[in-house]
Design a protein around this motif. Structure first.
Motif, PDB file in Angstrom:
ATOM      1  N   GLY A 372       0.814  -1.216   0.000  1.00 27.36           N
ATOM      2  CA  GLY A 372       0.000   0.000   0.000  1.00 27.36           C
ATOM      3  C   GLY A 372       0.843   1.258   0.000  1.00 27.36           C
ATOM      4  N   VAL A 373       1.902   1.250   0.782  1.00 25.34           N
ATOM      5  CA  VAL A 373       2.773   2.437   0.850  1.00 25.34           C
ATOM      6  C   VAL A 373       3.429   2.667  -0.514  1.00 25.34           C
ATOM      7  N   ALA A 374       3.907   1.594  -1.140  1.00 24.58           N
ATOM      8  CA  ALA A 374       4.535   1.730  -2.463  1.00 24.58           C
ATOM      9  C   ALA A 374       3.529   2.300  -3.461  1.00 24.58           C
ATOM     10  N   LEU A 375       2.278   1.847  -3.361  1.00 29.34           N
ATOM     11  CA  LEU A 375       1.239   2.298  -4.294  1.00 29.34           C
ATOM     12  C   LEU A 375       0.828   3.746  -4.032  1.00 29.34           C
ATOM     13  N   SER A 381       7.538  11.843  -2.617  1.00 26.63           N
ATOM     14  CA  SER A 381       7.384  13.258  -2.279  1.00 26.63           C
ATOM     15  C   SER A 381       8.278  13.635  -1.093  1.00 26.63           C
ATOM     16  N   ASP A 382       8.571  14.952  -0.993  1.00 21.24           N
ATOM     17  CA  ASP A 382       9.312  15.440   0.181  1.00 21.24           C
ATOM     18  C   ASP A 382       8.346  15.718   1.323  1.00 21.24           C
ATOM     19  N   ASN A 400       8.336  10.068   4.034  1.00 23.47           N
ATOM     20  CA  ASN A 400       8.326  10.664   2.698  1.00 23.47           C
ATOM     21  C   ASN A 400       9.388   9.953   1.858  1.00 23.47           C
ATOM     22  N   GLY A 401       9.908  10.631   0.851  1.00 24.37           N
ATOM     23  CA  GLY A 401      10.896  10.009  -0.034  1.00 24.37           C
ATOM     24  C   GLY A 401      12.229   9.742   0.644  1.00 24.37           C
ATOM     25  N   VAL A 606      11.012  -0.228  -0.415  1.00 24.64           N
ATOM     26  CA  VAL A 606      10.180   0.399   0.630  1.00 24.64           C
ATOM     27  C   VAL A 606      10.274  -0.428   1.912  1.00 24.64           C
ATOM     28  N   ALA A 607      10.183  -1.759   1.774  1.00 27.93           N
ATOM     29  CA  ALA A 607      10.262  -2.631   2.958  1.00 27.93           C
ATOM     30  C   ALA A 607      11.606  -2.454   3.664  1.00 27.93           C
ATOM     31  N   ARG A 608      12.669  -2.393   2.857  1.00 31.90           N
ATOM     32  CA  ARG A 608      14.010  -2.255   3.460  1.00 31.90           C
ATOM     33  C   ARG A 608      14.190  -0.914   4.152  1.00 31.90           C
ATOM     34  N   SER A 609      13.513   0.118   3.648  1.00 31.87           N
ATOM     35  CA  SER A 609      13.775   1.444   4.213  1.00 31.87           C
ATOM     36  C   SER A 609      12.850   1.806   5.374  1.00 31.87           C
TER      37      SER A 609
END
Ligand code: FES
Length: 659
Positions: A372-375, A381-382, A400-401, A606-609
């Protein structure tokens, strides 16, 4: 003397209205028999005799049942029993009353809604990430071997295909090599080769003839309550549609408990893990069958499946031990699962169909949230956004990014109907909208499907608490106010209660009420979600006002009234335009990942970060939780409009809502 072995007596149990008959032995538990017969009964507590949701009516015959406080004497006389507390003593005809049935029809609603939004989201993402599926499909017309060119069959494929894939080596596993020689010759060297380009370039299957254009994938969201799946077209441009068919059903595991903890507890029984795996796999197989039928395609056309789900669901689906998810320090067995053949875990597709999973982060922040977060685009975005998914648990992600923090707050299943006397999932007959006349305290209700009321779903619960609070029936402690009297406010068996519907107006022939105990559970749920968000924000050195966007994912989020959710202090008081609803974002992310390799890599990144903040023993979380156990909150400054509405007795409005 010869001893005769006594055979257990065998009886016939007939379930209505589904009209299914199953043999059963003396002493067998009725809920377990129903599961065996494929008859779904609401069993929120997993058969522990706590929730009182598994009510059935013994229409004929006999049952051995223990007394339970949720069954009144009158109901007992009428034949009502709890399925989990009843055992077989003879033949019986068992009616599953409407409120205990699991109705699938409403599920279509949420899937369709997400499909409508899907076109625009998919187009944008596919333009950005490209339509390059995780498994590529290539038609090869191979030169026949002769004495001048007698390289191996495998080398012949690699020689032809590797340059197309921009690599030098291709992995052809043993299962592909077996039968390759005969297969190539039988196909007269015209074959279609599937290659997993997600992690490594591995040939996953070789089929006869040209199937390059018949290339499809499936995305599956494995939720604790529901499973949704979509059939996807892999070939085409970014602007062409991706979804060919959609289907959804309740996760067959719901008869083993409403929440993940009940399911994990069930795996501790002998054969429990295998049973739960079989059940979830068979629900998915049913959905795949429907998708293939609706899409009019062959199983061989499916090159791969991408699944997303919370960490417990992934453990159960892959059939690996989940018990450490619920034991401190909450270290799961795995948060990522390597690609395998679907057949390895019993998913019924062609032998070459590959299975991928969106990785998770921790025991309570799973691949569904990552998907969901990736989507959502929040990492593009900043501006800092807050992503929330409120289901049987509340998962939140802030960032954010540049950075991402995530946490799970054990919100409890109140908004899915768990722990609420007349709570139910969003299904026909669920009260989903409530307005209360502030003078007469008479309610106006709307049910899903406009059916006669059966119970109250999550959005209805938020509405009713907000309305009763703003009308002064509930005080700021979340208790029924002793000052307010009305025909609908009365003393019940568990304290004060508000009658939402009198028995004659319902489909269950009982008054539907909101009790003091229900209120406690709702207060705890909303306080846990708000406190979790507050703690994450403080970890990021931010306040609610700094949020550019609050993204609400999940079926529950889709139906809540933001104003009411703010009035009870579940959501922060922010302008209406800062809230965005995503529906089933987990399924959406799995869908894009299936047809875009780069998006799948993005989800992995995204999962790694994400940095997981463990809230279970966090003292700051406990302080914030206590502060939020008030309506809307102990800090009036955080909810100025709600407080103004309370003091002025005027209707409450979210700034910018225009309503
Ligand atoms: S009381 Fe029977 S399942 Fe909960």
């Amino acid at each position: 003397m010869m001893h005769l072995k006594t055979m257990p007596s065998e009886y016939r149990i007939r379930f209505l209205p589904i009209d299914r008959i199953i043999p059963a032995e003396e002493g067998e538990n009725l809920l377990e028999i129903a599961m065996k017969a494929g008859v779904h009964i609401n069993a929120s507590c997993g058969g522990r005799g706590v929730c009182g949701k598994c009510r059935v009516r013994m229409a004929e015959g006999s049952l051995g049942s223990s007394i339970h406080p949720s069954i009144s004497e009158g109901d007992h006389t009428m034949g009502f029993r709890l399925a989990c507390a009843s055992s077989v003593t003879g033949d019986a005809v068992i009616e599953i009353p409407l409120e205990s049935q699991v109705d699938r029809s409403v599920l279509r609603r949420s899937t369709i809604m997400s499909d409508v939004d899907a076109g625009a989201i998919d187009g944008g993402l596919l333009r950005e990430y490209g339509r390059e599926p995780l498994v590529e499909r290539h038609k090869l017309d191979l030169p026949r071997p002769d004495l001048q060119d007698n390289v191996s069959d495998a080398a012949r494929i690699t020689r032809e295909l590797a340059p197309r894939l921009g690599c030098e080596e291709l992995l052809l596993p043993l299962k592909v090599l077996r039968g390759l020689g005969t297969g190539l010759r039988n196909a007269d060297w015209n074959v279609t080769v599937d290659v997993d380009v997600g992690v490594r370039r591995e040939v996953t299957g070789i089929t006869k003839g040209d199937r390059e254009k018949s290339h499809y994938a499936i995305a599956v969201d494995i939720g604790t309550t529901t499973i949704a799946a979509q059939l996807l077209v892999c070939v085409g441009g970014a602007s062409e549609g991706v979804i060919l068919a959609s289907s959804s059903d309740y996760n067959g595991q719901i008869s083993f408990g409403e929440d993940v903890i009940s399911r994990i507890m069930y795996t501790r029984k002998r054969g429990g893990l295998k049973k739960l795996q079989d059940v979830v796999v068979s629900t998915i197989n049913l959905l795949i069958g429907e998708l293939l039928y609706e899409g009019g395609i062959d199983p061989a056309d499916i090159s791969h499946i991408v699944v997303a789900g919370n960490t417990t669901m992934m453990h159960l689906f892959y059939g690996v031990e989940p018990k450490h998810i619920m034991l401190a320090p909450y270290a799961p067995l795995a948060t990522a699962f390597a690609p395998v053949a679907c057949s390895e875990i019993g998913v019924k597709t062609a032998a070459h169909t590959r299975l991928f999973a969106i990785p998770g982060v921790s025991s309570y922040v799973g691949g569904d949230i990552v998907s969901g977060v990736a989507l959502s685009g929040m990492t593009e975005s900043d501006e800092v956004s807050l992503f929330m998914d409120i289901g049987t648990n509340g998962e939140i992600v802030l960032g954010n990014g540049q950075w991402l923090l995530c946490a799970s707050c054990s919100a409890g299943p109140a908004f899915e109907g768990g722990g609420i006397e007349f709570g139910m999932r969003a299904a026909p007959g669920a009260i989903e909208k409530v307005r209360v006349n502030p003078v007469t305290l008479e309610p106006m209700i709307l049910t899903i499907g406009r059916a006669k009321p059966l119970g109250i779903c999550g959005s209805g619960l938020i509405d009713i608490v907000a309305e009763l609070f703003l009308a002064g029936v509930i005080d700021r402690n979340g208790k029924f106010s002793l000052d307010k009297t009305a025909a609908r406010v009365r003393e019940g068996v568990s304290g004060r209660e508000y009658v939402l519907c009198f028995a004659a107006e319902t489909n269950i022939e009982r008054d539907i009420v909101l009790t003091e105990i229900d209120l406690d559970n709702i207060m705890r749920t909303k306080a846990a979600v708000y406190a979790g968000c507050k703690v994450l924000l403080e970890h990021g050195g931010l306040a609610f006002g700094d949020l550019g966007m609050v993204i609400i994912a999940g079926g529950f989020g889709h139906s809540i009234d933001v104003e009411k959710a703010i009035a009870v202090g579940l959501l922060p008081e922010l302008p209406a335009e800062r809230f965005r609803f995503m529906g089933n974002a987990s399924l959406g992310g799995a869908r894009i990942a299936a047809i875009s390799r780069r998006f799948f890599e993005k989800a992995n990144q995204v999962a790694r970060s994400m940095t997981n903040i463990e809230l279970s023993n966090d003292t700051q979380f406990m302080d914030e939780f206590m502060a939020a156990m008030f309506l809307p909150h102990t800090d009036d400054r955080a909810f100025p409009e709600t407080i103004k509405a309370l003091k002025g007795g005027s209707g409450f409005r979210v700034p910018g809502s225009g309503s």
